[in-house]
Write a protein that holds these residues in place. Structure first.
Motif, PDB file in Angstrom:
ATOM      1  N   SER A   1       0.878  -1.179   0.000  1.00  0.00           N
ATOM      2  CA  SER A   1       0.000   0.000   0.000  1.00  0.00           C
ATOM      3  C   SER A   1       0.912   1.226   0.000  1.00  0.00           C
ATOM      4  N   ILE A   2       0.805   2.004  -1.063  1.00  0.00           N
ATOM      5  CA  ILE A   2       1.610   3.228  -1.118  1.00  0.00           C
ATOM      6  C   ILE A   2       0.757   4.377  -0.602  1.00  0.00           C
ATOM      7  N   ILE A   3       1.263   5.077   0.393  1.00  0.00           N
ATOM      8  CA  ILE A   3       0.485   6.161   1.002  1.00  0.00           C
ATOM      9  C   ILE A   3       1.046   7.493   0.520  1.00  0.00           C
ATOM     10  N   LEU A   4       0.211   8.237  -0.170  1.00  0.00           N
ATOM     11  CA  LEU A   4       0.692   9.437  -0.855  1.00  0.00           C
ATOM     12  C   LEU A   4      -0.158  10.663  -0.492  1.00  0.00           C
ATOM     13  N   PRO A   5       0.330  11.520   0.386  1.00  0.00           N
ATOM     14  CA  PRO A   5      -0.429  12.729   0.725  1.00  0.00           C
ATOM     15  C   PRO A   5      -0.238  13.790  -0.346  1.00  0.00           C
ATOM     16  N   PHE A   6      -1.279  14.541  -0.641  1.00  0.00           N
ATOM     17  CA  PHE A   6      -1.094  15.672  -1.574  1.00  0.00           C
ATOM     18  C   PHE A   6      -1.657  16.953  -0.979  1.00  0.00           C
TER      19      PHE A   6
ATOM     20  N   ASP B   1       2.296  -4.615  -8.246  1.00  0.00           N
ATOM     21  CA  ASP B   1       1.255  -5.125  -7.353  1.00  0.00           C
ATOM     22  C   ASP B   1       1.095  -4.224  -6.120  1.00  0.00           C
ATOM     23  N   PHE B   2       0.658  -3.018  -6.368  1.00  0.00           N
ATOM     24  CA  PHE B   2       0.453  -2.099  -5.235  1.00  0.00           C
ATOM     25  C   PHE B   2      -0.878  -1.381  -5.372  1.00  0.00           C
ATOM     26  N   GLU B   3      -1.375  -0.913  -4.228  1.00  0.00           N
ATOM     27  CA  GLU B   3      -2.526  -0.008  -4.259  1.00  0.00           C
ATOM     28  C   GLU B   3      -2.009   1.371  -3.878  1.00  0.00           C
ATOM     29  N   LEU B   4      -2.591   2.380  -4.490  1.00  0.00           N
ATOM     30  CA  LEU B   4      -2.130   3.742  -4.222  1.00  0.00           C
ATOM     31  C   LEU B   4      -3.218   4.460  -3.427  1.00  0.00           C
ATOM     32  N   ILE B   5      -2.839   4.870  -2.221  1.00  0.00           N
ATOM     33  CA  ILE B   5      -3.816   5.571  -1.383  1.00  0.00           C
ATOM     34  C   ILE B   5      -3.436   7.051  -1.370  1.00  0.00           C
ATOM     35  N   VAL B   6      -4.217   7.842  -2.097  1.00  0.00           N
ATOM     36  CA  VAL B   6      -3.932   9.277  -2.165  1.00  0.00           C
ATOM     37  C   VAL B   6      -4.783   9.970  -1.102  1.00  0.00           C
ATOM     38  N   VAL B   7      -4.131  10.754  -0.250  1.00  0.00           N
ATOM     39  CA  VAL B   7      -4.895  11.473   0.769  1.00  0.00           C
ATOM     40  C   VAL B   7      -4.733  12.974   0.519  1.00  0.00           C
ATOM     41  N   LEU B   8      -5.848  13.616   0.244  1.00  0.00           N
ATOM     42  CA  LEU B   8      -5.805  15.029  -0.142  1.00  0.00           C
ATOM     43  C   LEU B   8      -5.929  15.931   1.080  1.00  0.00           C
ATOM     44  N   ASP B   9      -4.975  16.856   1.164  1.00  0.00           N
ATOM     45  CA  ASP B   9      -4.978  17.807   2.278  1.00  0.00           C
ATOM     46  C   ASP B   9      -5.495  19.151   1.752  1.00  0.00           C
ATOM     47  N   HIS B  10      -6.764  19.213   1.431  1.00  0.00           N
ATOM     48  CA  HIS B  10      -7.439  20.425   0.961  1.00  0.00           C
ATOM     49  C   HIS B  10      -6.656  21.159  -0.133  1.00  0.00           C
ATOM     50  N   PRO B  11      -6.357  20.488  -1.228  1.00  0.00           N
ATOM     51  CA  PRO B  11      -5.579  21.162  -2.291  1.00  0.00           C
ATOM     52  C   PRO B  11      -6.365  22.305  -2.921  1.00  0.00           C
ATOM     53  N   THR B  12      -5.657  23.337  -3.353  1.00  0.00           N
ATOM     54  CA  THR B  12      -6.322  24.464  -4.002  1.00  0.00           C
ATOM     55  C   THR B  12      -6.217  24.355  -5.528  1.00  0.00           C
ATOM     56  N   GLU B  13      -5.253  23.562  -6.000  1.00  0.00           N
ATOM     57  CA  GLU B  13      -5.130  23.398  -7.457  1.00  0.00           C
ATOM     58  C   GLU B  13      -6.152  22.355  -7.936  1.00  0.00           C
ATOM     59  N   ASP B  14      -6.537  22.487  -9.197  1.00  0.00           N
ATOM     60  CA  ASP B  14      -7.478  21.528  -9.754  1.00  0.00           C
ATOM     61  C   ASP B  14      -6.684  20.314 -10.255  1.00  0.00           C
TER      62      ASP B  14
ATOM     63  N   LEU C   1      -5.957  12.936 -11.360  1.00  0.00           N
ATOM     64  CA  LEU C   1      -6.460  11.786 -10.602  1.00  0.00           C
ATOM     65  C   LEU C   1      -7.226  10.839 -11.523  1.00  0.00           C
ATOM     66  N   GLU C   2      -7.984  11.443 -12.408  1.00  0.00           N
ATOM     67  CA  GLU C   2      -8.760  10.628 -13.337  1.00  0.00           C
ATOM     68  C   GLU C   2      -7.841   9.799 -14.229  1.00  0.00           C
ATOM     69  N   GLU C   3      -6.810  10.482 -14.749  1.00  0.00           N
ATOM     70  CA  GLU C   3      -5.882   9.800 -15.664  1.00  0.00           C
ATOM     71  C   GLU C   3      -5.233   8.595 -14.969  1.00  0.00           C
ATOM     72  N   TYR C   4      -4.780   8.805 -13.736  1.00  0.00           N
ATOM     73  CA  TYR C   4      -4.031   7.732 -13.080  1.00  0.00           C
ATOM     74  C   TYR C   4      -4.924   6.720 -12.375  1.00  0.00           C
ATOM     75  N   ASN C   5      -6.172   7.092 -12.202  1.00  0.00           N
ATOM     76  CA  ASN C   5      -7.110   6.148 -11.619  1.00  0.00           C
ATOM     77  C   ASN C   5      -7.275   4.930 -12.507  1.00  0.00           C
ATOM     78  N   SER C   6      -7.124   5.165 -13.810  1.00  0.00           N
ATOM     79  CA  SER C   6      -7.284   4.038 -14.719  1.00  0.00           C
ATOM     80  C   SER C   6      -5.982   3.237 -14.848  1.00  0.00           C
ATOM     81  N   ILE C   7      -4.887   3.801 -14.361  1.00  0.00           N
ATOM     82  CA  ILE C   7      -3.603   3.091 -14.474  1.00  0.00           C
ATOM     83  C   ILE C   7      -3.306   2.300 -13.193  1.00  0.00           C
ATOM     84  N   PHE C   8      -3.582   2.935 -12.047  1.00  0.00           N
ATOM     85  CA  PHE C   8      -3.290   2.273 -10.768  1.00  0.00           C
ATOM     86  C   PHE C   8      -4.565   1.787 -10.100  1.00  0.00           C
ATOM     87  N   ASP C   9      -4.364   0.900  -9.147  1.00  0.00           N
ATOM     88  CA  ASP C   9      -5.447   0.558  -8.232  1.00  0.00           C
ATOM     89  C   ASP C   9      -5.399   1.675  -7.171  1.00  0.00           C
ATOM     90  N   MET C  10      -6.270   2.652  -7.358  1.00  0.00           N
ATOM     91  CA  MET C  10      -6.095   3.891  -6.583  1.00  0.00           C
ATOM     92  C   MET C  10      -7.334   4.221  -5.766  1.00  0.00           C
TER      93      MET C  10
END
Ligand code: C2G
Length: 745
Positions: free
Chosen positions: A5-10, A31-44, A49-58
């Protein structure tokens, strides 16, 4: 269930995040899952996320309102993870293709943690790898590297299993060199057994913005039963090369940072065994921080807080250290800590003085060249500023030219006797009108840097220069920008990684910046983040192009250089390439223009004036081209050369902005434009549609264009007019006069 499980804060900086995901997509281990945790980003970032959602198990999570910080993101990640192992990845960093694969291999030994390698860089992956590869080209170096790797492996076997024996543990932390022992408390780069983390309920303390890693890592290290170290699982931690606009967490300036460090250490202590090895390491780290970094600020900072509140704060934290921690320090450091514990500020300061004094002594001993700098700081800067002295410098004192030359000559002619002018020139050659000439980086130079009232420079001032109150700095710069500069450059590869930070400070010392056109004004404001006074009068170096006697000057120069009267001239003035260098400020240049072909086809009518950029260290071999090619690379002033040039060929150099004042034809030999534009620099204007001449890609095309120059002139007439109006609109031959009148009155 996925393996990792890869834990990735943004939080912010989408472009780094994008690169991070791109690099992760290249991982050989999938063979990994990507857990993206958003810290109230201001950029769009929806598209990303959409692009990589189809590439990774996210899976994507968002921190609740009112909760923020990397610690909270990682805690959410741990809660949500389902993989057998945990890996923390920050959104501005990246992993290499085999990083995860190599970590997972080591997990075959069924350990609690695999400790990977953390490498720091200022670069993107391509440049990082380029640098690593270049280091390895030396065969001897490679052998040595291999030997070191083998040594490491044998060591690694010997301490692969760490049985909580304190003595052995201490050995792991301290007697191994930096790379082998666990030295930092960062969580990055390691692979953790999730079961081990969850069972022990290891968590990041969310009260800390900068120092939460230790609150997770220290208790974890203490509980660790077995771990492995692998040398080939690299996590690349990226420093941001624009810490002014896009600081990484570690680069953020924050008043609270220092207090937080102390708070985090004190909190972490409560999680640890009083006499354990991790506690020992933690205490040692805070002592080292005090001795090597903070004590200097206590002595030097202008801000009193360092001698009052912060002093008291660190003293309180250091009061709590285990006494045996001090055994390993040198005498002066021990004394410094003892003084701190006695709240003896003067004592601490004198220990720092002693430490720095010894360091300085050895520095001077090793390199006598620093002596003039010491004289600058300690002697010359204490002398009064001399109101009538002006120091001039162009291109790091390589020649007498560019705008400073023309401003100087105007002053010398029009205000005789009013100013004492000093020129920095490395070869020490004389200049007209009797200015004093000093060598750059000499005692005299240091003296004039300290006592001159005025400065007229066309590049940056030396890094060690500190502007004194009352000094006036005129920065003329050296060209209308075509290539992207400083803060507009995404990645700086040719200069120090601290380039942007240094530039930011240096440009604050400029009182005036010369601009040749409205485009430059606008661009300089953004690329230099310059807010000071702009002198919008055109370039003094272009004055000569409007002088009434310019034809006479040209005639004399042709004669002086021995250029046959019956021949027309083609100036070839290319620029330098960021990625082709020998050392600092010394660049390679391989001539791509086929001068032999030109000689064959054009020598009846033309000669070539070859002029390389002052950064170029290579001497271009012109054997066999005598009488056709005149190498003017060492000639001081290119403005004079423009006067005798009928056609100018360049690539991405700013020379064409100046040459266009003469309204003579310009050709662009842009054989490597794709690389230059996309990898090296990028441009401010569209070379395909905005420059005043054709882009040519082969020597044949260049020859052809010259043979048909009248046709080209006709074809580019309209574009040339437009270009002239836009970029040559201020130049009228009076820039030096206007600037001298405004600054020197
Ligand atoms: N120059 C020269 N001969 C060359 C190239 C350049 O004498 N073959 C001089 C010109 O005066 C030119 C200046 O050096 O205007 C700057 O050179 P550029 O090739 O434009 O490159 P650089 O030094 O990187 O400066 O805003 C301008 C930029 O800073 C570019």
């Amino acid at each position: 269930m996925r393996t990792i499980s890869i834990i990735l804060p943004f939080f912010k900086y989408k472009h780094y995040f994008k690169e991070c995901l791109q690099n992760l997509a290249q991982s050989t281990f999938k063979d990994f899952e990507l857990i993206v945790v958003l810290d109230h980003p201001t950029e769009d970032i929806d598209d990303l996320l959409e692009e990589y959602n189809s590439i990774f198990d996210m899976r994507i999570y968002t921190l609740p309102e009112g909760v923020t910080g990397v610690a909270a993101c990682r805690n959410v990640g741990i809660q949500q993870a389902k993989g057998a192992y945990l890996y923390f990845l920050d959104s501005d960093d990246y992993v290499l293709e085999d990083t995860l694969q190599n970590l997972i291999k080591a997990m075959d030994h069924d350990v609690d943690m695999v400790n990977g390698v953390l490498n720091h860089t200022w670069n993107n992956k391509a440049n990082y790898l380029h640098k690593v590869e270049n280091k390895e080209v030396d065969e001897e170096d490679q052998e040595e590297r291999e030997q070191r790797r083998l040594n490491k492996l044998s060591n690694f076997v010997s301490f692969a299993s760490y049985e909580k024996d304190e003595q052995q543990a201490q050995a792991i932390f301290y007697t191994m060199d930096n790379r082998r022992g666990i030295r930092t408390f960062t969580v990055l780069g390691n692979l953790y057994n999730r079961d081990f983390v969850v069972r022990n309920n290891f968590k990041f303390n969310e009260n800390f913005r900068y120092y939460s890693d230790m609150t997770f890592m220290c208790p974890l290290l203490e509980k660790l039963n077995t771990f492995l170290r692998v040398e080939d699982a690299i996590y690349v931690k990226r420093k941001h090369n624009d810490p002014i606009n896009e600081p990484a967490l570690s680069q953020e300036e924050n008043d609270n940072r220092f207090n937080e460090r102390c708070d985090a250490v004190e909190y972490t202590r409560t999680l640890l065994k009083e006499e354990g090895v991790v506690r020992f390491c933690l205490d040692r780290k805070i002592v080292s921080y005090f001795v090597s970094k903070m004590s200097k600020r206590i002595r030097r900072s202008q801000d009193d807080l360092w001698r009052t509140d912060y002093f008291e704060r660190i003293a309180k934290t250091i009061d709590g250290i285990r006494p045996e921690v001090m055994n390993r320090y040198k005498r002066n450091s021990k004394k410094m800590v003892a003084c701190l514990q006695n709240r003896d500020l003067k004592g601490v300061q004198s220990c720092v003085r002693r430490k720095l004094g010894i360091k300085k002594f050895f520095r001077v001993f090793k390199n006598k060249n620093v002596l003039f700098k010491l004289a600058y700081y300690h002697i010359y800067s204490k002398k009064p500023i001399q109101d009538n002295v002006i120091l001039f410098e162009t291109f790091m004192a390589k020649n007498y030219s560019d705008s400073p030359k023309y401003i100087y000559e105007y002053i010398a002619k029009n205000y005789p006797g009013k100013y004492k002018c000093v020129w920095a020139l490395n070869d020490g050659h004389e200049v007209p009108y009797g200015a004093e000439v000093v060598k750059r980086f000499s005692f005299k130079y240091a003296y004039y840097l300290a006592v001159s009232k005025y400065f007229v420079f066309n590049v940056r001032q030396p890094l060690w220069y500190r502007k004194r109150e009352g000094q006036v700095f005129v920065e003329t710069w050296h060209g209308t920008p075509l290539k992207r500069l400083v803060f507009d450059q995404e990645e700086v590869t040719s200069a120090s990684p601290k380039y942007k930070q240094q530039f930011y400070r240096q440009r604050q010392e400029w009182d005036y910046l010369v601009s040749a056109n409205p485009f430059s004004t606008k661009t300089f404001r953004s690329c230099f983040m310059y807010e000071g006074k702009m002198l919008e009068y055109g370039y003094p170096r272009n004055d000569i192009l409007y002088w009434p006697n310019k034809d006479e000057i040209a005639k004399d120069l042709r004669k002086k250089l021995g250029i046959p009267e019956d021949k027309k001239t083609i100036l070839y003035a290319p620029t330098w390439r960021d990625d082709e260098h020998y050392g600092k400020g010394e660049y390679k240049f391989t001539l791509a223009l086929d001068l032999k072909l030109m000689m064959e086809k054009l020598s009846d009518e033309y000669v070539v004036l070859l002029r390389t950029h002052h950064y170029i260290a290579d001497n271009i071999d012109t054997t066999g081209l005598e009488g056709f090619v005149y190498n003017l690379s060492k000639y001081d002033d290119i403005s004079e050369i423009y006067l005798i040039s009928d056609i100018c060929i360049t690539d991405y150099s700013s020379v064409f902005f100046d040459f266009a004042n003469l309204k003579r034809p310009v050709l662009f030999y842009t054989y490597d434009i794709e690389k230059y534009k996309n990898q090296l620099r990028g441009f401010y204007i569209d070379m395909n549609t905005e420059v005043p001449g054709p882009l040519l890609y082969t020597s044949e095309e260049v020859v052809d264009a010259i043979l048909n120059i009248d046709q080209i002139n006709e074809e580019y007439k309209e574009r040339y007019e437009k270009f002239y109006k836009r970029f040559c609109c201020y130049d009228d031959g009076n820039a030096s006069k206007h600037i001298a009148e405004e600054v020197f009155k």
